[in-house]
Design a protein around this motif. Structure first.
Motif, PDB file in Angstrom:
ATOM      1  N   THR A  86       0.816  -1.222   0.000  1.00  0.00           N
ATOM      2  CA  THR A  86       0.000   0.000   0.000  1.00  0.00           C
ATOM      3  C   THR A  86       0.849   1.271   0.000  1.00  0.00           C
ATOM      4  N   HIS A  87       2.117   1.199   0.418  1.00  0.00           N
ATOM      5  CA  HIS A  87       2.990   2.370   0.471  1.00  0.00           C
ATOM      6  C   HIS A  87       4.377   2.030  -0.078  1.00  0.00           C
ATOM      7  N   ILE A  88       4.948   2.998  -0.778  1.00  0.00           N
ATOM      8  CA  ILE A  88       6.334   2.859  -1.212  1.00  0.00           C
ATOM      9  C   ILE A  88       7.214   3.433  -0.106  1.00  0.00           C
ATOM     10  N   GLU A  89       7.965   2.568   0.556  1.00  0.00           N
ATOM     11  CA  GLU A  89       8.728   2.986   1.732  1.00  0.00           C
ATOM     12  C   GLU A  89       9.993   2.145   1.884  1.00  0.00           C
ATOM     13  N   ASN A  90      10.880   2.627   2.762  1.00  0.00           N
ATOM     14  CA  ASN A  90      12.095   1.897   3.149  1.00  0.00           C
ATOM     15  C   ASN A  90      12.996   1.549   1.958  1.00  0.00           C
ATOM     16  N   LEU A  91      13.110   2.476   1.032  1.00  0.00           N
ATOM     17  CA  LEU A  91      13.974   2.255  -0.136  1.00  0.00           C
ATOM     18  C   LEU A  91      15.146   3.236  -0.177  1.00  0.00           C
ATOM     19  N   SER A  92      15.319   4.028   0.858  1.00  0.00           N
ATOM     20  CA  SER A  92      16.306   5.110   0.831  1.00  0.00           C
ATOM     21  C   SER A  92      17.734   4.609   0.654  1.00  0.00           C
ATOM     22  N   TYR A 101       9.796  -2.409  -9.961  1.00  0.00           N
ATOM     23  CA  TYR A 101       8.522  -2.923 -10.463  1.00  0.00           C
ATOM     24  C   TYR A 101       7.552  -3.076  -9.300  1.00  0.00           C
ATOM     25  N   LEU A 102       6.507  -2.244  -9.297  1.00  0.00           N
ATOM     26  CA  LEU A 102       5.510  -2.258  -8.223  1.00  0.00           C
ATOM     27  C   LEU A 102       4.085  -2.304  -8.766  1.00  0.00           C
ATOM     28  N   GLY A 103       3.906  -2.735  -9.991  1.00  0.00           N
ATOM     29  CA  GLY A 103       2.574  -2.807 -10.580  1.00  0.00           C
ATOM     30  C   GLY A 103       1.693  -3.834  -9.892  1.00  0.00           C
ATOM     31  N   GLY A 104       0.379  -3.635  -9.974  1.00  0.00           N
ATOM     32  CA  GLY A 104      -0.562  -4.599  -9.440  1.00  0.00           C
ATOM     33  C   GLY A 104      -0.632  -4.647  -7.931  1.00  0.00           C
ATOM     34  N   ASN A 105      -0.297  -3.549  -7.244  1.00  0.00           N
ATOM     35  CA  ASN A 105      -0.421  -3.473  -5.798  1.00  0.00           C
ATOM     36  C   ASN A 105      -1.594  -2.572  -5.427  1.00  0.00           C
ATOM     37  N   SER A 106      -1.565  -1.997  -4.238  1.00  0.00           N
ATOM     38  CA  SER A 106      -2.641  -1.096  -3.788  1.00  0.00           C
ATOM     39  C   SER A 106      -2.068   0.265  -3.408  1.00  0.00           C
ATOM     40  N   ILE A 107      -1.134   0.758  -4.190  1.00  0.00           N
ATOM     41  CA  ILE A 107      -0.458   2.022  -3.928  1.00  0.00           C
ATOM     42  C   ILE A 107      -1.313   3.170  -4.451  1.00  0.00           C
ATOM     43  N   THR A 108      -1.493   4.200  -3.622  1.00  0.00           N
ATOM     44  CA  THR A 108      -2.290   5.363  -4.031  1.00  0.00           C
ATOM     45  C   THR A 108      -1.425   6.587  -4.339  1.00  0.00           C
ATOM     46  N   VAL A 109      -0.205   6.633  -3.779  1.00  0.00           N
ATOM     47  CA  VAL A 109       0.683   7.773  -3.998  1.00  0.00           C
ATOM     48  C   VAL A 109       2.082   7.270  -4.327  1.00  0.00           C
ATOM     49  N   VAL A 110       2.649   7.770  -5.417  1.00  0.00           N
ATOM     50  CA  VAL A 110       4.035   7.459  -5.751  1.00  0.00           C
ATOM     51  C   VAL A 110       4.913   8.391  -4.923  1.00  0.00           C
ATOM     52  N   GLU A 111       5.581   7.829  -3.930  1.00  0.00           N
ATOM     53  CA  GLU A 111       6.366   8.621  -2.979  1.00  0.00           C
ATOM     54  C   GLU A 111       7.545   7.787  -2.480  1.00  0.00           C
ATOM     55  N   GLY A 112       8.343   8.387  -1.592  1.00  0.00           N
ATOM     56  CA  GLY A 112       9.441   7.660  -0.978  1.00  0.00           C
ATOM     57  C   GLY A 112      10.593   7.339  -1.904  1.00  0.00           C
ATOM     58  N   LEU A 113      10.734   8.098  -2.994  1.00  0.00           N
ATOM     59  CA  LEU A 113      11.791   7.816  -3.979  1.00  0.00           C
ATOM     60  C   LEU A 113      12.840   8.925  -4.027  1.00  0.00           C
ATOM     61  N   GLU A 114      12.893   9.744  -2.992  1.00  0.00           N
ATOM     62  CA  GLU A 114      13.753  10.932  -3.023  1.00  0.00           C
ATOM     63  C   GLU A 114      15.238  10.605  -3.106  1.00  0.00           C
ATOM     64  N   ARG A 115      15.642   9.446  -2.622  1.00  0.00           N
ATOM     65  CA  ARG A 115      17.067   9.097  -2.593  1.00  0.00           C
ATOM     66  C   ARG A 115      17.492   8.216  -3.762  1.00  0.00           C
ATOM     67  N   LEU A 116      16.577   7.874  -4.624  1.00  0.00           N
ATOM     68  CA  LEU A 116      16.884   6.946  -5.725  1.00  0.00           C
ATOM     69  C   LEU A 116      17.312   7.713  -6.970  1.00  0.00           C
ATOM     70  N   PRO A 139       5.453  15.462  -5.514  1.00  0.00           N
ATOM     71  CA  PRO A 139       6.378  16.323  -6.278  1.00  0.00           C
ATOM     72  C   PRO A 139       7.835  16.152  -5.877  1.00  0.00           C
ATOM     73  N   ARG A 140       8.104  15.851  -4.623  1.00  0.00           N
ATOM     74  CA  ARG A 140       9.490  15.672  -4.176  1.00  0.00           C
ATOM     75  C   ARG A 140      10.128  14.458  -4.842  1.00  0.00           C
ATOM     76  N   SER A 141       9.382  13.397  -4.965  1.00  0.00           N
ATOM     77  CA  SER A 141       9.908  12.202  -5.634  1.00  0.00           C
ATOM     78  C   SER A 141      10.128  12.465  -7.118  1.00  0.00           C
ATOM     79  N   LEU A 142       9.206  13.176  -7.748  1.00  0.00           N
ATOM     80  CA  LEU A 142       9.344  13.475  -9.174  1.00  0.00           C
ATOM     81  C   LEU A 142      10.565  14.344  -9.437  1.00  0.00           C
ATOM     82  N   LEU A 143      10.796  15.343  -8.581  1.00  0.00           N
ATOM     83  CA  LEU A 143      11.970  16.196  -8.753  1.00  0.00           C
ATOM     84  C   LEU A 143      13.258  15.401  -8.593  1.00  0.00           C
ATOM     85  N   SER A 144      13.274  14.433  -7.694  1.00  0.00           N
ATOM     86  CA  SER A 144      14.460  13.614  -7.487  1.00  0.00           C
ATOM     87  C   SER A 144      14.741  12.720  -8.689  1.00  0.00           C
TER      88      SER A 144
END
Length: 344
Positions: A86-92, A101-116, A139-144
């Motif tokens: 349900t959440h994109i987390e713990n990937l820093s 690849y995170l397709g077919g889950n229950s994610i509502t917000v693309v987030e947690g990608l600031e360090r990638l 927006p923070r993840s998109l800018l990263s």
């Protein structure tokens, strides 16, 4: 509940069985690829011994959280599609990750990608969303990801606006089929900020039914090779670019003509203070000049007295007449060109 543990890895490793001379810890440290797809796994245990892991397959399981992957600093590919996340987390700490690849889950917000900062591909298609809900972007993840992301898959996520994605300057492939995009002008604007775009799939969106939808996007995306699965050749693109340029060139004279008509619809104003300085009798004709209309094609003359006599006096009846040509006055300087003609 099935957990992904070191014991489970050891038991399922054919490579480890063939080389029993190595210890379990040595074997786990040497692993670079790990495939535990479709094993009904619900949770990930501590796998920190597998420090050299670069590719991890965990798709088609029952995982609800991304966790215990902080150790995998060398991981480049992570496959976790078709789980219950349900959440994109713990990937820093996965700073070398290039494909996620995170397709077919229950994610509502693309987030947690600031360090990638090395992420090249992001696949978040077919999220299991509630009716009327749509996938959102932090927006923070998109800018990263602005200077690294090349492939984005957001198919079938109820998306009706992609203006937030305009920051992805290096995007080469966009998969956004089966969404709710409807504004072709918005697409033109966004696509103009993606100079590297080669492939785009928007099939199944309402915008595909708009008039000249394909032609308009082909002319904007200079390097687009495939749109909705159909190839675009250079000859077709050049034809459309020339057609658009010709159409715009024909618009300019028409726009100028409309502007001239608007200008002619308003009467010109003259500064009669300057005219009065040229001749003291000019104040007698100011009311007449103000009634002049620009549409009058012929030149007319107005008779006025050369001196400002009192109304109804004998001097007014005997005063010489002045003939002034009436013509359009474009500016103050032109008003100085009015000459008087005294009748004998």
């Amino acid at each position: 509940m099935v957990r992904l543990t070191l014991d489970l890895i050891a038991k399922s490793s054919n490579h480890f069985r063939r080389k029993m001379s190595h210890s379990l810890s040595q074997h786990l440290r040497s692993l670079t690829h790990l495939n535990f797809s479709n094993k009904n796994i619900e949770d990930i245990d501590d796998l920190s011994v597998c420090r050299n892991l670069t590719v991890l397959y965990l798709y088609d399981n029952q995982i609800t959280r991304i966790c215990n992957l902080d150790f995998a600093s060398n991981l480049t590919h992570l496959y976790m599609q078709n789980n219950n996340i349900t959440h994109i987390e713990n990937l820093s700490n996965l700073q070398k990750l290039s494909k996620l690849y995170l397709g077919g889950n229950s994610i509502t917000v693309v987030e947690g990608l600031e360090r990638l900062s090395e992420l090249k591909e992001l696949h978040v298609e077919n999220q299991k969303l509630s009716p009327g809900e749509k996938l959102l972007f932090d927006p923070r993840s998109l800018l990263s990801l602005a200077s690294s992301l090349c492939v984005l898959n957001i198919n079938n996520n109820g998306i009706d606006d992609i203006r937030d994605l305009v920051v992805l300057k290096e995007l080469k492939q966009l998969c956004a089929a089966d969404n709710k995009l409807h504004d072709v002008e918005e697409l033109e604007d966004v696509c103009s900020h993606w100079p590297e775009l080669h492939r785009m799939d928007l099939s199944g969106n309402p915008v595909c039914q708009r008039h000249k939808y394909r032609d308009r996007l082909v002319t904007v995306c200079k390097r687009l090779e495939y749109l909705d699965g159909k190839q675009i050749n250079d000859l077709s693109r050049q034809f459309l670019i020339n057609w658009k340029a010709s159409k715009e060139s024909k618009k300019k004279p028409k726009e100028l003509g409309n502007m001239n008509q608007q200008l002619m619809a308003y009467p010109l104003s003259v500064d009669f203070n300057m005219a009065e300085n040229l001749h003291p009798g000019y104040d007698c004709i100011s009311n007449v000049l103000h009634k002049w209309k620009p549409t009058q094609s012929r030149r007319t003359c107005v008779k006025v007295h050369s001196e400002p006599p009192e109304l109804g006096s004998e001097a007014a009846r005997r005063a010489p007449d002045i003939k002034l040509p009436m013509r359009p006055l474009n500016n103050m300087a032109d008003s100085a060109g009015i000459h008087r003609h005294v009748t004998p």
